[in-house]
Scaffold this active site. Structure first.
Site, PDB file in Angstrom:
ATOM      1  N   ASP A 155       0.867  -1.192   0.000  1.00  0.00           N
ATOM      2  CA  ASP A 155       0.000   0.000   0.000  1.00  0.00           C
ATOM      3  C   ASP A 155       0.897   1.234   0.000  1.00  0.00           C
ATOM      4  O   ASP A 155       1.497   1.556   1.016  1.00  0.00           O
ATOM      5  CB  ASP A 155      -0.886   0.026   1.255  1.00  0.00           C
ATOM      6  N   LYS A 218      -6.964   3.303  -2.873  1.00  0.00           N
ATOM      7  CA  LYS A 218      -7.380   3.225  -1.473  1.00  0.00           C
ATOM      8  C   LYS A 218      -7.649   4.626  -0.980  1.00  0.00           C
ATOM      9  O   LYS A 218      -6.956   5.571  -1.352  1.00  0.00           O
ATOM     10  CB  LYS A 218      -6.242   2.552  -0.690  1.00  0.00           C
ATOM     11  N   LYS A 254     -10.291   0.121  -2.180  1.00  0.00           N
ATOM     12  CA  LYS A 254     -10.137  -0.193  -0.762  1.00  0.00           C
ATOM     13  C   LYS A 254     -10.418   1.022   0.095  1.00  0.00           C
ATOM     14  O   LYS A 254      -9.614   1.941   0.169  1.00  0.00           O
ATOM     15  CB  LYS A 254      -8.707  -0.703  -0.485  1.00  0.00           C
TER      16      LYS A 254
END
Lengths: 418, 792
Positions: A155, A218, A254
């Protein structure tokens, strides 16, 4: 995960044409929040699906191999076996989607999961998480280290300075470099939407991140003041749809940060279903970044199995009186369980008295102590009386009030018997 | 239940389908049971149920019986009106704050029984949300409170009949009932089949909240016949209708000549453009389409217009969003044929379809369908068929988009999507519709005036503007009641004017021949013939042209050329023109007074006084040009709302006999000040002042064509005005038969009518201009547009 997003050359014209109408997005978000009215087995099934999409996360300064190990164990067995069994889901491989840790804990997590014979991927945040305010060189190095340690998913955080000042080429270049450093490892780009100013900027940043080859986008790190909100998610999800319509590549989404309740997780699933369709409801295209969500989902699943399937199991490891109260409340809704509850409370009461006798030696010699404990005995006897009375009497509420430890200013001395 | 339990958690875990939505109808059923599932009429504060009446069954969506309602007969109709008349006495005598209090008490009563009401609406297939009704009540209780302080000099009309067609929603019905009550009227509501049970419940709640008996009566039955039956009663003073066009026209014709004003809101089934410009947030726009276009009960038929540059992305998103949609049940069994025919025709004309699934071979359900690339002339656009069909058209430039949006004969509403504020406001201005929703759709709030333009009605609902239909100026009498005469509508106004050949002419002065005024030029009538004008003594005073249909046609042609420009001129420029008109009149003062004197026999002083008042009227209206603006209503949602008065277009005025100069100048000034063009028909008795006034018009700077003056037979010219489709409104002073003819004829093409019967009407005192009379005049001269721009 399935086919990856190969990315595409930066298309600035596309980026410049982005238009987002804030009020329409807010209205849509409200509409979606009001949409889900799933009940009974639908709710349970959707909650289990939410569990399979969770990136079970710990990102704290005090993370140690110990708590990372516990996290990994929880990820492989997120819902109690007996609950799954009561729903006939015990052998359907219900695990979380991944565990997510800091780069320095990746090795611990990989080790723990390997020991447990689990193939769950380990995800790691990287690139100067959460602020991204370190030099590009160290950020790239961080990615490589995490990949080396065995992280399957990275991430990354985008450089907000570049996004805020509209330097899309520079941002594109950076993310491309991260993608290169990731190699075969899947890359999720954190946009930190709380710091991007406008929805239009969120949409543009999403597009650029996808063009640079992100496999997921995300919402946030969980460390900004504004985390995953539904309106912002709608904007990002629309960018994903836009990208899919133009290129045919599916990018995942996400949301992360501030997602704590089972109800919220259901809204997230509804949002994905409404905006992108059923395909985006599985872990290869949808993840929920959360640390405390799982506990609430488990609790809700528990409620479901106990109110709807009428199977009861009381093999709990650690339950204090408060938990018992919760349990009584739940069972109280089903009238014919009163007797069962009564039995449980009686057991508790007996043990209490016996402990009392042991500690005081002889109760005849120490009347004040007995009197002191009388309030504990009284409600139980009264409960006995009420449990045989018609169900519309206020027995349950009254019992709850008197059973709670605060009512006596006393902490219960004994755990609930196993 | 079997279907529910058969799905295991594992199945759902894989399919991720939504669970069934369970809706309980227990409270509504209980209420229905308490009435033995047979609802009576609601008259004089209680349910009335006579055994010998026919009944009508209300069914739910699966065709099961819900309850039965009574079909009222003549006797019930007159009973309801006489009860309404006595209710009106009690209700209008109350002070404002007590009326407001009653409405507010209903709010809390409605909140208590909201569940029951919404269940009942669902059962009877006329969905409505109690919260919207609560907002309506709160808004109108405010107006009830403020009537006397904010709208002084106006009084309630009396017993108002609210009629809706069967397919009309409860909200539209209450949007008329509540303001009528708030202004102090008594209401006889005639709901459609589906709306009847909830309205009966509301009426019961109203009485519980303290509404005097008789103030709200509900009669059920066949809407159309009942509407005219009730309107026949001499105690009824106003009829207002909401619903589809066909039934509205029938009602209008059936009540012609009863001396009851009728206004129509023809919102149902109107084609409304949904315009997506390239600068729009496409995703949100498509969301809007999906939300509104394929509903089972929808108020309007959307027509999707998309700019070519974003065509592909709109179509792609429509395909994605429609993929999972289910078939929509059709309203009637026979609709399936119409839908199939419409789709087939569109396909033959080259349209492609977007459908989530192919339609089942038969059955009363059809999948949501977008007809991509139909032409504006296609039948599915011009006369939309029922069913979930959405025509999708393309346009190239912004201007073309607006033209496309104005294409349909309806003018109910438009939704336009763009992030460009200038474009949004420009387009909102140019669309001839009553409501423009920018970046949103179907926003209904009682504070926004809702009035259909073009063929979508001649009635304003909502806002302060919508209150005036239930009021009349205290100083002006209502239209006198009558029973319809047998007027032959096809021959009305076709008789040739009687030729009067003067006997024994006075050789000292030969009568002068006047010319009429069309398109800025003085001219003879097309027929070339003249009629003579008699002096009070009976001698021939002058000859004036005998105008007819062709003269009206010429005048309208001249008017539509200049009217858009006149309307777009700044209000200040219009004011200047009117001031200059006043100045010219001042210069011709002497001539005008003499003409008045010789025409009407008025003394010279009095004639001079009338000229003086006329000048004052012109100055008044010149001053009002830039003062009478709309407003910025406050709406519960966040955003900006505008209500804008706009010119109607071309107005036909048939002038009264009384105060020939003053009445003409007042009406002319009012119409022209608001940006209209007028075609005036002077009184055949006293045409000379008007013909003399042509001199004044010619030397002013009013563009030629804005005012035309045509003399001739009143009936002949009324007939010509009524049959011209371009004319938007007719203000009429004349005979009872004329009123009846206009009411009958102007139902289609629809016109706004402002009718006055000279024979029975007390003569209106033009010399004493009350503020309320001027207000009434300017409200007659404008139509309203509301623009809603939501912001975050």
């Amino acid at each position: 995960m399935s086919a990856r997003n190969p990315g595409m050359p930066l298309d600035l014209e596309w980026v410049s044409k982005v238009r987002v109408n804030t009020q329409a997005v807010l209205k849509r978000a409200q509409q979606i929040q009001g949409r889900n009215k799933n009940k009974k087995q639908w709710q349970a099934a959707w909650l289990l699906r939410a569990v399979t999409c969770i990136d079970l996360t710990t990102l704290a300064g005090d993370d140690t191999p110990g708590n990372v190990h516990r996290l990994c164990m929880k990820a492989t067995q997120p819902v109690r076996y007996d609950l799954l069994k009561s729903m006939d889901m015990q052998d359907k491989g219900v695990t979380t989607a991944a565990v997510c840790v800091y780069p320095s804990r990746v090795a611990d997590a990989v080790k723990s999961l390997k020991a447990a014979n689990s193939s769950l991927p380990v995800a790691s945040v990287a690139t100067g998480f959460p602020a991204g305010q370190t030099s590009l060189k160290t950020r790239l190095e961080e990615v490589r280290m995490a990949v080396e340690d065995g992280a399957m998913e990275i991430d990354i955080v985008i450089n907000r300075t570049l996004a805020l000042t509209g330097q899309w080429e520079a941002m594109y270049e950076e993310v491309c470099q991260f993608r290169e450093a990731c190699g075969e490892t899947h890359m999720k780009s954190i946009l930190a939407i709380g710091e991007l100013g406008t929805y239009t900027n969120v949409y543009k940043a999403s597009l650029v991140a996808m063009m640079a080859g992100s496999d997921f986008i995300k919402t946030s790190t969980g460390k900004e003041s504004v985390n995953a909100t539904y309106p912002v998610a709608i904007v990002m999800v629309r960018a994903i749809r836009d990208y899919f319509l133009k290129t045919g590549h599916k990018v995942g989404f996400k949301p992360a940060g501030g997602i704590r309740t089972a109800k919220e997780s259901l809204v997230w699933l509804t949002l994905m279903k409404e905006e992108l369709g059923d395909e985006w409801l599985s872990p290869h295209l949808f993840r929920l970044g959360a640390s405390s969500l799982l506990a609430d989902i488990e609790r809700q699943v528990h409620t479901h199995t106990h109110t709807h399937t009428h199977t009861h199991s009381f093999q709990h490891t650690s339950h204090d009186v408060t938990d018992l109260v919760l349990r009584v409340e739940r069972l109280g809704t089903v009238g014919h369980h009163n007797g069962l509850v009564c039995l449980l409370v009686m057991t508790f009461n007996l043990i209490h008295v016996s402990v009392l006798l042991i500690t005081t030696g002889s109760y005849l010699n120490d009347l004040p102590v007995i009197l002191f404990h009388l309030p504990f005995l009284l409600p139980v006897s009264l409960f006995f009386f009420f449990s045989f009375s018609p169900p519309d009497l206020p027995s349950r509420d009254w019992l709850l009030r008197s059973l709670s430890p605060d009512a006596h200013g006393l902490k219960p001395r004994l755990p609930f018997p196993k | 239940m079997a279907g529910i339990t058969s799905k295991t958690i594992h199945d759902i875990f894989h399919s991720m389908e939504y669970g069934p939505s369970s809706s309980s109808t227990a409270t509504a059923q209980a209420w229905l049971e308490s009435h033995s599932r047979a609802l009576g009429l609601f008259i004089d504060g209680k349910f009335v149920r006579s055994a010998d009446r026919q009944t009508c069954n209300v069914t739910d969506s699966s065709g099961g019986p819900v309850c039965s309602t009574v079909c009222a007969v003549d006797e019930d109709a007159s009973l309801s009106v006489s009860s309404g008349a006595s209710g009106f006495k009690a209700w209008s005598a109350l002070p404002c704050h007590l009326r407001a209090k009653t409405l507010l008490r209903l709010v809390s009563s409605l909140q208590r029984h909201g569940q029951c009401l919404s269940e009942l609406c669902d059962l009877a297939q006329s969905p409505s949300s109690p919260s919207a009704l609560v907002r309506l009540l709160q808004y109108y209780s405010g107006w009830a409170q403020l009537r006397d302080s904010l709208i002084p000099d106006w009084t309630p009309r009396g017993v108002v009949v609210v009629v809706v067609s069967d397919d009309c929603s409860l909200y539209s019905l209450m949007l008329k009932v509540l303001p009528a009550l708030a202004m102090g009227n008594a209401v006889v509501a005639i709901p459609g089949v589906g709306t009847a049970p909830p309205v009966l419940l509301l009426a019961q709640l109203f009485v519980e909240a303290g509404l005097p008996a008789g103030v709200l009566n509900v009669v059920t039955g066949s809407v159309l016949s009942l509407g005219s039956k009730v309107a026949q009663n001499p105690h009824v003073s106003y009829v207002t209708y909401s619903g589809n066009k066909k039934d509205g026209e029938i009602l209008c014709r059936a009540t012609a000549g009863m001396g009851v004003p009728v206004s129509l809101s023809l919102s149902l089934g109107a084609t409304c453009p949904f315009i997506i410009f390239e600068s729009a947030d496409i995703d949100s726009a498509v969301d809007g389409v999906i939300e509104t276009a394929f509903k089972k009960n929808r108020e309007c038929q959307w027509m999707l217009c998309v700019q070519e540059s974003v065509w592909d992305s709109v179509v792609a998103r429509l395909k994605v969003r429609m993929a999972g949609m289910k078939s929509v049940p059709l309203l009637a069994e026979g609709d399936r044929k119409l839908v199939d025919a419409a789709v087939q025709e569109a396909q033959q004309q080259g349209a492609t379809l977007i459908q989530p699934c192919p339609p089942s071979s038969s059955g009363a359900a059809y999948p949501p369908t977008v007809l991509c690339g139909v032409a504006p002339s296609c039948t599915c656009v011009v006369t939309p068929s029922p069913g979930p069909l959405l025509p999708l058209l393309s346009f190239r430039s912004h201007g073309e988009g607006v033209t496309l949006g104005n294409h349909s004969p309806h003018g109910q509403a438009a939704s336009l999507w763009t992030e460009d504020l200038t474009l949004a406001l420009e387009a909102a201005k140019s669309l001839s519709v009553g409501a423009v929703w920018v970046n949103s759709h179907s926003v209904m709030d009682p504070s926004l005036p809702l009035s259909g333009h073009k063929e979508s009605g001649n009635c304003i609902d909502g806002g302060k503007e919508g209150l005036f239909q239930f009021l009349r100026p205290s100083s002006s009498p209502p239209l006198p009641r009558s029973s319809p005469a047998s007027v032959d509508y096809s021959t009305f106004g076709t008789a040739a004017s009687a030729a009067i050949i003067p006997e024994g002419s006075n050789s000292s002065s030969t009568p002068r021949s006047y010319l009429q005024y069309v398109g800025g030029k003085q001219c003879k009538s097309e027929s070339g013939s003249s009629v003579c004008v008699l002096a009070p003594g009976g001698t021939v005073l002058a000859y004036c042209p005998d105008g007819g249909r062709k003269d009206v046609r010429n005048a309208v042609e001249a008017a539509i050329k200049v009217q858009p420009g006149w309307m777009k001129k700044s209000p200040v420029a219009r004011a200047q023109s009117l001031f200059s008109l006043a100045e010219t009149l001042e210069l011709k003062r002497r001539d005008m007074a003499v003409s008045l004197h010789s025409q009407t026999g008025l003394s010279l002083e009095k004639a001079d006084m009338e000229v003086e008042l006329s000048i004052a009227q012109l100055c008044d209206w010149a001053a009002r040009c830039d003062k009478e603006r709309g407003g910025v209503p406050s709406v519960p949602q966040s955003g900006s709302a505008l209500s804008i008065p706009e010119a109607l277009g071309v107005v036909g005025v048939v002038l009264p006999d009384s105060s020939p100069l003053l009445s003409m100048v007042s009406l002319l000034a009012a119409a022209v000040a608001m940006g209209n063009a007028v075609i005036m028909v002077p009184s055949p008795k006293y045409p000379l002042p008007a013909l003399e006034f042509i001199q004044v018009l010619q030397s002013s700077d009013l563009p030629g064509g804005v005012v035309s003056i045509i003399t001739g037979g009143r009936d002949q010219l009324t007939q010509a005005l009524a049959n011209h489709s371009v004319i938007k409104a007719i203000w009429y002073w004349g005979s009872m038969e004329g009123c009846q003819f206009l009411q009958h004829t102007c139902a289609s093409p629809l016109k706004s009518l402002w009718l006055h019967c000279q024979e029975k009407d007390g003569v209106r005192d033009w010399a004493q201009p009350h503020a309320s009379l001027q207000e009434e005049m300017w409200r007659q001269a404008v139509q309203w547009k509301s623009v809603w721009i939501p912001t975050a």
